[in-house]
Design a protein around this motif. Structure first.
Motif, PDB file in Angstrom:
ATOM      1  N   ARG A  29       0.804  -1.237   0.000  1.00 25.64           N
ATOM      2  CA  ARG A  29       0.000   0.000   0.000  1.00 25.64           C
ATOM      3  C   ARG A  29       0.828   1.274   0.000  1.00 25.64           C
ATOM      4  NH1 ARG A  29      -4.721  -1.592  -1.954  1.00 25.64           N
ATOM      5  NH2 ARG A  29      -4.897  -3.743  -1.314  1.00 25.64           N
ATOM      6  N   GLU A  30       2.161   1.142  -0.027  1.00 21.81           N
ATOM      7  CA  GLU A  30       3.028   2.327  -0.125  1.00 21.81           C
ATOM      8  C   GLU A  30       3.076   2.769  -1.588  1.00 21.81           C
ATOM      9  OE1 GLU A  30       4.803   3.701   2.534  1.00 21.81           O
ATOM     10  OE2 GLU A  30       3.751   2.270   3.821  1.00 21.81           O
ATOM     11  N   THR A  31       3.466   4.041  -1.823  1.00 20.43           N
ATOM     12  CA  THR A  31       3.609   4.478  -3.207  1.00 20.43           C
ATOM     13  C   THR A  31       4.854   3.832  -3.817  1.00 20.43           C
ATOM     14  OG1 THR A  31       4.763   6.450  -2.472  1.00 20.43           O
ATOM     15  CG2 THR A  31       2.419   6.693  -2.916  1.00 20.43           C
ATOM     16  N   ILE A  32       4.840   3.761  -5.134  1.00 16.93           N
ATOM     17  CA  ILE A  32       5.949   3.151  -5.872  1.00 16.93           C
ATOM     18  C   ILE A  32       6.800   4.294  -6.428  1.00 16.93           C
ATOM     19  CG2 ILE A  32       6.590   1.650  -7.802  1.00 16.93           C
ATOM     20  CD1 ILE A  32       3.824   0.267  -7.433  1.00 16.93           C
ATOM     21  N   ALA A  33       8.046   4.406  -5.963  1.00 17.05           N
ATOM     22  CA  ALA A  33       8.910   5.536  -6.338  1.00 17.05           C
ATOM     23  C   ALA A  33       9.138   5.569  -7.842  1.00 17.05           C
ATOM     24  CB  ALA A  33      10.252   5.413  -5.614  1.00 17.05           C
ATOM     25  N   ARG A  34       9.169   6.781  -8.375  1.00 16.61           N
ATOM     26  CA  ARG A  34       9.457   6.971  -9.785  1.00 16.61           C
ATOM     27  C   ARG A  34      10.787   6.303 -10.148  1.00 16.61           C
ATOM     28  NH1 ARG A  34       9.067  12.630 -12.936  1.00 16.61           N
ATOM     29  NH2 ARG A  34      10.063  11.903 -14.851  1.00 16.61           N
ATOM     30  N   GLY A  35      10.790   5.556 -11.248  1.00 15.83           N
ATOM     31  CA  GLY A  35      12.020   4.927 -11.717  1.00 15.83           C
ATOM     32  C   GLY A  35      12.293   3.555 -11.119  1.00 15.83           C
ATOM     33  N   SER A  36      11.498   3.149 -10.101  1.00 15.08           N
ATOM     34  CA  SER A  36      11.742   1.819  -9.535  1.00 15.08           C
ATOM     35  C   SER A  36      10.884   0.777 -10.272  1.00 15.08           C
ATOM     36  CB  SER A  36      11.465   1.804  -8.034  1.00 15.08           C
ATOM     37  OG  SER A  36      10.099   2.024  -7.795  1.00 15.08           O
ATOM     38  N   TRP A  37      11.294  -0.472 -10.205  1.00 11.84           N
ATOM     39  CA  TRP A  37      10.583  -1.531 -10.922  1.00 11.84           C
ATOM     40  C   TRP A  37       9.252  -1.852 -10.270  1.00 11.84           C
ATOM     41  CZ3 TRP A  37      11.895  -2.866 -15.615  1.00 11.84           C
ATOM     42  CH2 TRP A  37      13.227  -2.764 -16.024  1.00 11.84           C
ATOM     43  N   ARG A  38       8.238  -2.009 -11.102  1.00 17.60           N
ATOM     44  CA  ARG A  38       6.942  -2.455 -10.594  1.00 17.60           C
ATOM     45  C   ARG A  38       6.399  -3.527 -11.533  1.00 17.60           C
ATOM     46  NH1 ARG A  38       3.177   2.914 -11.948  1.00 17.60           N
ATOM     47  NH2 ARG A  38       3.036   2.578 -14.203  1.00 17.60           N
ATOM     48  N   ILE A  39       5.623  -4.427 -10.968  1.00 16.60           N
ATOM     49  CA  ILE A  39       4.989  -5.500 -11.742  1.00 16.60           C
ATOM     50  C   ILE A  39       3.563  -5.043 -12.082  1.00 16.60           C
ATOM     51  CG2 ILE A  39       4.226  -7.915 -11.730  1.00 16.60           C
ATOM     52  CD1 ILE A  39       6.386  -8.447  -9.581  1.00 16.60           C
ATOM     53  N   ARG A  40       3.215  -5.095 -13.361  1.00 16.52           N
ATOM     54  CA  ARG A  40       1.846  -4.754 -13.783  1.00 16.52           C
ATOM     55  C   ARG A  40       0.931  -5.951 -13.533  1.00 16.52           C
ATOM     56  NH1 ARG A  40       4.644  -2.903 -18.423  1.00 16.52           N
ATOM     57  NH2 ARG A  40       4.307  -4.952 -19.359  1.00 16.52           N
TER      58      ARG A  40
END
Ligand SMILES: [Zn+2]
Ligand SMILES: [Zn+2]
Length: 163
Positions: A96-107
């Motif tokens: 539930r934390e925000t995902i920092a710009r430029g870090s990897w995220r899974i769609r």
């Protein structure tokens, strides 16, 4: 077009069709997939079809193995690839934390009523709680065809470093 990856299915290429009741009216509709895309995103119908297809499929074992890897945990078929977050606004569905710009995220995508809908994101580092420690690198790389060779290498390294 393949429903799993939104890319064209080549002429004469083996394809998998899933027959579903038409949600908009009478009759049925068929969703077409590359067999590997179906193995990852629709593992149960794909395995059923493999069992009912007597034809010699050179890919049979690889497809069954891919489908079983997606059946290891109920959320794995939601994986739709990975990307570096273009903004810092999306929230991770796991922590539930925000995902920092430029870090990897899974769609993530959800399959409902015969279609896949965007389902948000999880931090690459949150894959263990979200997918309960299952290995998901194969699925992530399969649905990230737009990443360059170097980006895929960075993703692979980030995946291993977060282990
Ligand atoms: Zn596909
Ligand atoms: Zn997270």
């Amino acid at each position: 077009m393949c429903r799993g990856c939104a890319r064209p299915i080549g002429r004469g290429e083996l394809r998998f069709g899933e027959l579903l009741p038409n949600p908009y009216g009478q009759g049925e509709m068929t969703l077409w997939f590359h067999p590997a895309c179906a193995a990852y995103k629709r593992p149960e119908p794909l395995l059923q079809a493999l069992g009912e297809t007597p034809a010699q499929l050179p890919e049979r074992e690889a497809l069954a193995r891919a489908a079983h890897s997606s059946l290891a945990q109920r959320r794995i078929p939601r994986i739709d690839g990975a990307e570096r977050s273009p903004s810092g606004q999306a929230r991770c569905r796991s922590c539930r934390e925000t995902i920092a710009r430029g870090s990897w995220r899974i769609r993530l995508v959800f399959f409902e009523g015969g279609r896949f809908s965007p389902g948000g994101y999880v931090h690459l580092a949150c894959r263990k709680p979200y997918f309960e420690s299952s290995e998901v690198l194969e699925q992530i790389l399969h649905f990230s065809p737009d990443l360059s060779g170097q980006e895929r290498e960075e993703l692979r390294r980030a995946y291993v470093d977060d282990a």
